[in-house]
Design a protein around this motif. Sequence first.
Motif, mmCIF file in Angstrom:
data_model
loop_
_atom_site.group_PDB
_atom_site.id
_atom_site.type_symbol
_atom_site.label_atom_id
_atom_site.label_comp_id
_atom_site.label_asym_id
_atom_site.label_seq_id
_atom_site.Cartn_x
_atom_site.Cartn_y
_atom_site.Cartn_z
ATOM 1 N N THR A 149 -27.220 13.024 -35.254
ATOM 2 C CA THR A 149 -27.435 12.734 -36.371
ATOM 3 C C THR A 149 -27.936 13.878 -37.296
ATOM 4 N N ALA B 271 -31.095 13.713 -38.208
ATOM 5 C CA ALA B 271 -32.146 13.174 -37.861
ATOM 6 C C ALA B 271 -32.556 13.602 -36.302
ATOM 7 N N PHE B 272 -31.859 14.479 -36.181
ATOM 8 C CA PHE B 272 -32.450 15.365 -34.488
ATOM 9 C C PHE B 272 -31.403 14.326 -33.385
ATOM 10 N N ARG B 273 -31.250 13.308 -33.548
ATOM 11 C CA ARG B 273 -30.375 12.098 -32.016
ATOM 12 C C ARG B 273 -29.252 12.681 -31.472
ATOM 13 N N ASP C 217 -23.165 5.920 -46.686
ATOM 14 C CA ASP C 217 -23.664 7.556 -46.983
ATOM 15 C C ASP C 217 -23.050 8.060 -47.071
#
Lengths: 171, 134
Positions: free
Chosen positions: B78, B80-82, B112
Amino acid sequence: MKKILLLGAIALMGISAGQIMADDGEHHEGGKRPKQLARSLSQAPAVWKTECGSCHMAYPPGLLPASAWKRQMDTLKNHYGSNATLTPEDEKIIRTYLTGAAADGKYATPSQSNKVEAPRITSSGWFIHKHDEISPAVWKRKSIGSAANCQACHAGAAKGDFNEDGVNIPR
Amino acid sequence: MRTAIILVIALASVGTSASATPAIISDYATQAKQANPGFTGFAADRGKTLYFRETLQNGKKISCATCHSADPRQAGKTLAFRTIDPMATSVTPSRFTDSKKVEKWFRRNCDDVFKRECTPLEKGDFITYLSSLK
């Protein structure tokens, strides 16, 4: 560095790590981390972890005050550029948990330069103070990415452990 | 027994997408047929085109592949680093088995990337593509 030594000295004196976390920054104006951060996440509803933790780390509620969590929950349609909407049932459970376990006190309140966005943890006074030795180039490292990536340096972040002694800044 | 017969009919009506949960696929097939009576079935190639279709968001080109990886058999990441488990059902068999979860992510991610909802045809094609990868 001086603070690390001081913390080490306190630890040697036999005070528990939990107390150190809670008292951390007590005498540093603006650097006081919200005390609720030390609160156990064992009471967290499962849906909080799965829903808030699917795109990013589920940020512990003690990182923001209740007013900021309310703004977060009110603006999920545009959550920093992404649609993060929930079912009404999940939304209610998460909102109740976050606002109930939120931080309080003036140092917990993030400044809000951007009126469209919900307040960011990284704009809280205590966050900026705690990270003032980190240069912008360090945040941008590929191993880190941004200040939102707590786990890059705080291995125990997802469990609510931000203890300074456990910090390991990757190259 | 009756359920089994219904499942067989549903599977037959959508052709190639046997590995994703039949109930989810047949729901989308019913919706696609309602939207367009000429609907004849989902297609993996259309799903692939959708997966890689780029749009411009805040000056950046993004597609499903941006976060889910250009090879759906690989893990994604993601913004956001997931880490995201691979989308291909051959690697992540739990993909497309929970209709609530499937609908949630189509709702969010289509908004999105495409700034709109995805159609039942697109959803079925997408699942068919990701179920077709060995």
